[in-house]
Motif scaffolding. Structure first.
Motif: not given
Length: 101
Positions: A38-63
């Motif tokens: 039941p946990d919820s997670v709040t994110i501040e989106l920097g860009h539009p994200v279309p239905l079915g596409h992904k958004l980052a839940l954390a910083d992910i470094a190159e590689g």
């Protein structure tokens, strides 16, 4: 203020670094949830994200590995910030990663 309606994105596994939009999302504060708890997670989106596409839940470094379903699904081709749209412009599929010389 966070929308109290249905979640804007879903997270499949506790280890996931990305969530999947369940509707078209616009930049700003968006609330999501896990499929199995039941946990919820709040994110501040920097860009539009279309239905079915992904958004980052954390910083992910190159590689670094991009984790979804608790599994490596891609590799980041550039630094990805929490709240960024995650798609072919900043990841390479793990499925094809080792098959190209």
């Amino acid at each position: 203020m966070v929308d109290a309606g249905p979640p804007g994105y879903l997270i499949h596994d506790d280890a996931d670094l990305v969530g999947v939009a369940v509707r078209d999302l616009e930049p700003g504060t968006v609330e999501g949830g896990y499929l199995r708890k039941p946990d919820s997670v709040t994110i501040e989106l920097g860009h539009p994200v279309p239905l079915g596409h992904k958004l980052a839940l954390a910083d992910i470094a190159e590689g670094s590995d991009v984790i979804e379903y608790g599994q490596r699904v891609a590799t980041a081709t550039t630094d990805i910030r929490k709240g960024d749209y995650v798609h072919v412009h900043n990841v390479r599929s793990a499925r094809w990663h080792n098959s190209v010389a």
